[in-house]
Design a protein around this motif. Sequence first.
Motif, PDB file in Angstrom:
ATOM      1  N   ARG A  44      -3.351  36.756  23.115  1.00 56.23           N
ATOM      2  CA  ARG A  44      -2.481  37.702  22.508  1.00 56.23           C
ATOM      3  C   ARG A  44      -4.240  37.814  21.399  1.00 56.23           C
ATOM      4  O   ARG A  44      -4.757  38.801  20.850  1.00 56.23           O
ATOM      5  CB  ARG A  44      -1.860  37.746  21.678  1.00 56.23           C
ATOM      6  N   TYR A  47      -6.459  39.930  23.430  1.00 58.80           N
ATOM      7  CA  TYR A  47      -6.829  41.084  23.669  1.00 58.80           C
ATOM      8  C   TYR A  47      -6.653  41.754  22.216  1.00 58.80           C
ATOM      9  O   TYR A  47      -7.639  42.927  21.988  1.00 58.80           O
ATOM     10  CB  TYR A  47      -4.834  41.149  23.805  1.00 58.80           C
TER      11      TYR A  47
ATOM     12  N   PRO B  67      -4.799  51.619  19.791  1.00 56.37           N
ATOM     13  CA  PRO B  67      -3.625  51.674  19.585  1.00 56.37           C
ATOM     14  C   PRO B  67      -2.992  50.826  18.366  1.00 56.37           C
ATOM     15  O   PRO B  67      -3.764  49.388  18.092  1.00 56.37           O
ATOM     16  CB  PRO B  67      -2.930  51.593  20.673  1.00 56.37           C
ATOM     17  N   ARG B  71       2.657  50.620  19.022  1.00 57.85           N
ATOM     18  CA  ARG B  71       2.111  50.543  20.564  1.00 57.85           C
ATOM     19  C   ARG B  71       1.425  49.463  20.834  1.00 57.85           C
ATOM     20  O   ARG B  71       1.066  49.400  22.114  1.00 57.85           O
ATOM     21  CB  ARG B  71       0.863  52.055  20.114  1.00 57.85           C
ATOM     22  N   GLU B  72      -0.173  48.823  20.397  1.00 57.90           N
ATOM     23  CA  GLU B  72      -0.472  47.670  20.485  1.00 57.90           C
ATOM     24  C   GLU B  72       0.049  47.017  20.500  1.00 57.90           C
ATOM     25  O   GLU B  72      -0.146  46.031  22.228  1.00 57.90           O
ATOM     26  CB  GLU B  72      -1.425  47.200  19.143  1.00 57.90           C
ATOM     27  N   ASP B  73       1.340  46.770  20.406  1.00 61.50           N
ATOM     28  CA  ASP B  73       1.965  45.073  21.383  1.00 61.50           C
ATOM     29  C   ASP B  73       2.963  46.050  22.723  1.00 61.50           C
ATOM     30  O   ASP B  73       2.610  44.677  23.333  1.00 61.50           O
ATOM     31  CB  ASP B  73       3.528  45.748  19.528  1.00 61.50           C
ATOM     32  N   GLU B  75       1.393  47.810  24.214  1.00 63.70           N
ATOM     33  CA  GLU B  75       0.470  48.051  25.094  1.00 63.70           C
ATOM     34  C   GLU B  75      -0.191  46.669  25.928  1.00 63.70           C
ATOM     35  O   GLU B  75      -0.183  45.880  27.065  1.00 63.70           O
ATOM     36  CB  GLU B  75      -1.311  48.059  24.765  1.00 63.70           C
ATOM     37  N   PHE B  76      -0.141  45.399  24.499  1.00 64.87           N
ATOM     38  CA  PHE B  76       0.098  43.816  25.087  1.00 64.87           C
ATOM     39  C   PHE B  76       0.848  43.765  25.843  1.00 64.87           C
ATOM     40  O   PHE B  76       0.703  43.025  27.730  1.00 64.87           O
ATOM     41  CB  PHE B  76      -0.133  43.350  24.377  1.00 64.87           C
ATOM     42  N   ALA B  78       2.628  45.635  28.065  1.00 61.66           N
ATOM     43  CA  ALA B  78       2.013  45.855  29.824  1.00 61.66           C
ATOM     44  C   ALA B  78       1.135  44.211  29.760  1.00 61.66           C
ATOM     45  O   ALA B  78       0.931  44.861  31.594  1.00 61.66           O
ATOM     46  CB  ALA B  78       1.460  47.539  29.615  1.00 61.66           C
ATOM     47  N   VAL B  79      -0.042  44.348  29.352  1.00 61.38           N
ATOM     48  CA  VAL B  79      -1.612  44.223  30.177  1.00 61.38           C
ATOM     49  C   VAL B  79      -0.353  42.843  30.593  1.00 61.38           C
ATOM     50  O   VAL B  79      -0.493  42.122  31.773  1.00 61.38           O
ATOM     51  CB  VAL B  79      -2.550  43.971  29.467  1.00 61.38           C
ATOM     52  N   SER B 250      -0.336  38.779  14.431  1.00 63.42           N
ATOM     53  CA  SER B 250      -0.262  39.633  15.382  1.00 63.42           C
ATOM     54  C   SER B 250      -0.026  38.768  16.860  1.00 63.42           C
ATOM     55  O   SER B 250       1.025  38.651  18.018  1.00 63.42           O
ATOM     56  CB  SER B 250      -2.043  39.762  16.138  1.00 63.42           C
ATOM     57  N   THR B 251      -0.091  37.437  16.976  1.00 63.55           N
ATOM     58  CA  THR B 251       0.077  36.646  17.987  1.00 63.55           C
ATOM     59  C   THR B 251       2.081  35.994  17.894  1.00 63.55           C
ATOM     60  O   THR B 251       2.256  35.161  18.983  1.00 63.55           O
ATOM     61  CB  THR B 251      -0.222  35.369  18.009  1.00 63.55           C
ATOM     62  N   PRO B 253       6.465  36.501  18.045  1.00 59.93           N
ATOM     63  CA  PRO B 253       6.883  37.120  18.809  1.00 59.93           C
ATOM     64  C   PRO B 253       7.452  38.061  18.224  1.00 59.93           C
ATOM     65  O   PRO B 253       7.329  38.230  16.362  1.00 59.93           O
ATOM     66  CB  PRO B 253       8.117  35.872  19.242  1.00 59.93           C
TER      67      PRO B 253
END
Lengths: 202, 558
Positions: A44, A47, B67, B71-73, B75-76, B78-79, B250-251, B253
């Motif tokens: 993360r 990213y 995003p 949205r950013e979350d 996308e991550f 989805a990655v 951001s990291t 859960p």
Amino acid sequence: MTEHVESLTRVDSQTLREHAPVFLTTEEHMRLLRARAGDPRALREIYNEYHAQVRSHLFRLLGPDCEIDDLTQIVFARAFNALRGFQGNASVGTWLYRITANTTHNLIRQRFRRDRVKVALRWFNQSQDVRRVATNPTEARDEVHRILAQIRPDLREVFVLYHYEGLTLQEISEVLDKPVSTIGDRLTRARKHIRDLVAASV
Amino acid sequence: MAQDELSARPRYGCQECQEDAELVMSQRATAQVTTLHADHLRRCVHCRNMQRLLGDVYQGPGHPSLPAGNREDREFHAVLRRMHHEREQPWQSRWTLRAGVGALAVSAAVLALTVARSLHPELHLGQTAENSTPVDIAEDAPAHVDDVPPESDIGDDTRFRHAAQAYGRVLGGSANVFPAGGAFPTNSNTFSVGTELQLDNGQTVQVGVIGRIVANFAPGSDVVWESASPSLVELRVERGMTAFRYDRESTDPVLQVRTPTALVRVVGTVFTVEVDEDHDTLVSVLRGQVDVIDLETNRTMAEVESGYRYDVAKATFDDVGKLEVQAALPLSVEVDGSADPLVVPAERIPISWNVPGLPTDPESRTLANVPTRPGSPTYVIAPIRVEGAKGSPSEPPSVPPEPEDTRAVEDEGDDLIDELMRDAAATHRKELKAALEQCRDLYESNETRYRAAKCFSDILAKYHDHPAASEAWALLGILRMDFALDYVAAEVALQNYLQRSPNGRLAEIAMYRMWLASVEDGRISQALQRGREYLGRYPNGRFVGKVIQRFPELKSEI
């Protein structure tokens, strides 16, 4: 996995400094090791740090495109799967540019071939038009994308990486895996082509 | 004269201007070329337009919209999904290839068998089967299974970063805590995934989950902790109102709250989820944004922003009301890094909370000034004192007063001066005792406990070095840990206590809390070390079971 990540955090920082690749800081190397071990937090972090770079590069390379979200995901998915093979011989940013270039290589060539007829028709129509001048930022941006889309993909890649992403010729040669002389030649040809296109547009 | 000057200047037309355009833009042209170029542009409209467009091209098309938040979350995640999918691809293609080759071999064998039988009718099927290709294929088949790559740990949603972190704690109040699969409530204040918390009408409880999420459950609530992984923490609200505060990095859960009719997906925010008598779900957001997802279609029903209350059944938005603010108020401690997070004026609604109709003046941001929504119910969450009920914290929330300081005054001066000093010291102690008593009153109630931090801070500012004030360090540390989730500040406070009172009554709790702070903050190596220290000093201590519960490998230390 957890134990491995834990053991990584116990690695002596001196040892890490000694073994860290030249292009990576100790923190980046540490994060890379955690990411290789499968730590989702490290993935993360990577990213978070680079998704703006990848997305912007795709936007400049392909223009406004509904597939950019999809391509961004593909680039990161491939990068995360290839982490074990990344030796740190370049910065993570440069490495991601390389993956982006490989991912978009075929796509932009397909599109270029597909659009060639359309472009020719557009050129013909424009030559019938009176002078066109971009009068507002939106129009200017569209015009820029239109001109970029008409450049050959290999020239466009070099132009975008050099002028928009700020990479050096040496870095671009590493990203595209071509000699520096080839990159320099492509850049010169891209500039000339753009000048001709702009001259024909106004 | 003018004619001579013009004839002396080199010819500089449109061709030259266009060729020099890039040099001028990149400031690599000589002064003479720059002047000639500028002169030409002034005269030639065509070149001016070209120069402008060329400038736009070299400047680039700008940046796309990035995003953010949910949205950013998304996308991550989805990655991560795509990563797994792409990793599986080679195995699938190899399997497909082998299956294809196998099928071809079988077809060839059948064909050969048919031809052979037609040529040699005396040949029996049993003889053929022993040496034919299908047997080889069958022997080869298990190799496909062996070739399957091992399951990757990356993005594994079923495991937390460390199992020791996948626990929750009762911070204050009481509830009926049913462990996973258990029919009877337990007395432990630590619970794991699968635990159900049922609250009677007279109960409220505050819990911390995985050291990141603080939740406040209103009377009558029924909540189940469904799962915890590095990417997702999920709770299920069966009924009642629950308030959450999640200062997510951001990291960390994502938090999901599942109700009978909807799924509330949270990236980091303060919000409440209410399930009423009709099993209707009401989501109110005070800070940040949440996604409400349809349970059946898995599509986003609504993105609820701060200041709004969303009714899932009616699909309508409304303003956040007093009831929701009141439910979340015990979670109003803000950790913004700019100031001491716990030293906040009592009962003030944080400025970051978006409550429609509430003034921005900090003095006026109180519950009394929150407009009441027309038609809203009038039930009020009454402050409830912790009285050691089922599921109450095993650490005593109420702390008996510290025995009076019995240090002898060692002066050998005049008796009168001694007496005056003793009087002054006694007065000082009485004041301190009264102040501590007042703070303990706040600490005892789970509704006012978060406000006790300011009280203890005031005591420490006034009686910083007084031995009797050391207790305030320990309690302040516990509060910083429980409500501000500021583990570093908590450890400093607890260390201050241990330095002042290494053998004090709260020393064991302080050591246990320092261990717990390491665990909840994810510093597992340090947690193991602190766990060893605790077990070494208190082999028969009150928290031995909790340490062993999270680190079974420390059993050998006892």
